[in-house]
Structures are given as C-alpha cells and as structure tokens.
Design a protein around this motif. Structure first.
Motif, PDB file in Angstrom:
ATOM      1  N   ASP A   8       0.834  -1.215   0.000  1.00  0.00           N
ATOM      2  CA  ASP A   8       0.000   0.000   0.000  1.00  0.00           C
ATOM      3  C   ASP A   8       0.866   1.262   0.000  1.00  0.00           C
ATOM      4  O   ASP A   8       0.534   2.244   0.632  1.00  0.00           O
ATOM      5  N   ASP A  46      -3.585  -2.911  -2.226  1.00  0.00           N
ATOM      6  CA  ASP A  46      -4.679  -1.934  -2.125  1.00  0.00           C
ATOM      7  C   ASP A  46      -4.669  -0.975  -3.321  1.00  0.00           C
ATOM      8  O   ASP A  46      -3.693  -0.891  -4.070  1.00  0.00           O
ATOM      9  N   ASN A  47      -5.786  -0.270  -3.476  1.00  0.00           N
ATOM     10  CA  ASN A  47      -5.920   0.820  -4.461  1.00  0.00           C
ATOM     11  C   ASN A  47      -5.639   0.387  -5.894  1.00  0.00           C
ATOM     12  O   ASN A  47      -4.922   1.081  -6.631  1.00  0.00           O
TER      13      ASN A  47
HETATM   14 MG   LIG Z   1      -4.268   2.344   0.256  1.00  0.00          MG
END
Ligand SMILES: [Mg+2]
Ligand SMILES: C[S@@+](CC[C@H](N)C(=O)[O-])C[C@H]1O[C@@H](n2cnc3c(N)ncnc32)[C@H](O)[C@@H]1O
Length: 242
Positions: free
Chosen positions: A168, A196-197
C-alpha cells in the motif's frame, strides 16, 4: 452535498494534488500531526478506539488509510491466513498497522516499512497508544535499502518468508518491490499478497503481473470503495503464491 462530504472531498482533492504527498508521504498541511494529537487526546488506549478516532478524523479531513469499509476485506484476509509474520509496505499514520496487528495471535509480528521519518514516528505513537507496540516494528526507509534489516528481523522471528504482505505504498513500487522480496526469498509458497488501491490510483504493471502469471499466483480481485468515499469504486487484489 452535505457540508461534511464537501469538506472531505475538498481535503481529498487538496491532499492528492499536493506534491508533498507523492514526494514525502504527507498532505503538506499538517493534518497527519493533527491526527496524532487527536488520537493521543481522544482515543482510549485500545485498537478499536484508536481506529474509530482515525476514521472519524478522516471523514472530516481525508487521510489515505485503507479506511473502515475496505478495511473489512483486509481483516478477513488476515484472519483467513492467520499469519505469524506480516510485512506492510507503507504505514502512513499507522491505521492499517493497528488494523492488522489487532488481529494477530500472541507471538505474531508485523514489520511495517515506511519511507518517511515523520510518518514512521506518528505510526509508532499511534501503535503504542493502541497497546500494540510489542506486535509492530516500524522500519524507516525504502525496501531496496532495508532488505538486510528485514531479513535479520525475519531470522529473529525464526521465519524464512512472510506469510502475508500488505502492499500500500507508492503504486509504481508495487511490482519492483514484490520482485525484490522474491529475489531475496522473503516470500514463498503460501504467502498472501494484499494489494490496495488497484483502481484508484491503480498499479497496472503489478495487476498484469499477478493476473497473467497463473502458474505462480492464485489471484482474486475484489470490488470495493475508495477510502472514505462510498460512491467511488476501488478494488483490492489478493494473490496467494503457489
Ligand atoms: Mg491504500
Ligand atoms: C497510502 S499510504 C499507506 C496507508 C496505510 N497502509 C493505511 O492503510 O493506513 C502510503 C504510505 O507509503 C509511504 N511510501 C510511499 N512510497 C514508499 C516506498 N517506496 N517505500 C516505503 N514507503 C513508501 C508514504 O510515505 C505513505 O506514508
């Protein structure tokens, strides 16, 4: 639009538009220091209260934490894997470190790598306030410079590879840093990678790599929402090394 949503949207735009967030890992307006003060002044000394305080702050003044909604996917992935040793790439203000560490069994450990000295310092204090200091070791720096230190910490924990890696940090570093972990044997069969993301801002090279190498990874992408914005789509990619 409600005033709280407007102010959160504006603070998200100003944070993401500021050059400091990409270079130095903070929004440039002192919000991370205010967050620390808010935790120390208002949160009880336990993980739930610390996370709640950070989520409440981030709904007014946006912070790039995984957040309470997507955070449930992280909780589930950690509890499914029951890791003994976890690596986090990108701590920011320690929100996900508290989330992950609060689920770890006695004797399990999270090593959290963070490039910024200021963020590392905030994370250590937030984790301490949550009562999790014995479970979290914050390492300040970039993976390429810290491989030996990370290897030494793993050896001290009698482990060869990480069971779980939460990715992340800088989205351009997802793939290069995974390749560093692989080259040095820090990940292996059974390691779970939680990225993530994957929509906002996205890391297409990493996604292609894990999705196309079907012989090496079992990968699932979960649709979810961007942190603190229920109407903005995001996703996380969870891969298990075969
Ligand atoms: Mg993130
Ligand atoms: C999105 S934030 C992490 C949020 C945190 N994981 C959470 O959910 O609570 C990204 C963090 O990664 C750090 N960072 C960015 N590039 C990095 C790199 N190459 N190595 C280590 N840390 C990095 C930034 O300073 C920032 O604190």
């Amino acid at each position: 639009m409600a005033p709280e949503v407007l102010s959160r949207t504006w603070s998200c735009i100003t944070a993401l538009a500021s050059s400091t967030i990409w270079r130095e890992g903070h929004a440039g307006d002192g919000r991370e220091k205010l967050l620390l003060k808010s935790v120390l002044d208002n949160a009880e000394k336990n993980p739930q209260s610390v996370m709640r305080t950070i989520d409440q702050f981030a709904r007014r003044s946006w912070l790039m934490n995984i957040g309470d909604d997507k955070g449930l996917l992280l909780d589930r992935a950690v509890s499914n894997r029951k890791p003994r040793v976890v690596l986090e790439l990108g701590a920011y203000v320690g929100y996900s470190a508290v989330r992950i560490a609060s689920q770890l069994d006695e004797g399990s450990k999270l090593i959290s790598l963070e490039m910024s000295a200021e963020n590392s310092n905030i994370t250590r204090q937030v984790v301490h306030h949550a009562g999790l200091a014995d479970k979290v070791q914050v390492v300040e720096g970039f993976l390429k410079d810290k491989v030996e230190e990370v290897q030494r910490l793993l050896q001290e924990l009698n482990a060869k590879t990480f069971d779980f890696v939460f990715i992340d940090h800088d989205k351009n570093c997802y793939l290069p840093d995974f390749l560093i972990l692989k080259e040095h044997g820090l990940v292996g069969k059974g390691t779970v990678l939680f990225a993530d993301n994957m929509k906002i801002p996205g890391s297409p090279e990493y996604r292609d790599y894990v999705q196309k190498n079907v012989d090496d990874f079992e990968t699932i992408e979960h649709k979810t929402r961007f942190e603190y914005f229920s109407w903005l789509p995001d996703s996380v990619v969870i891969s298990t090394l075969k």
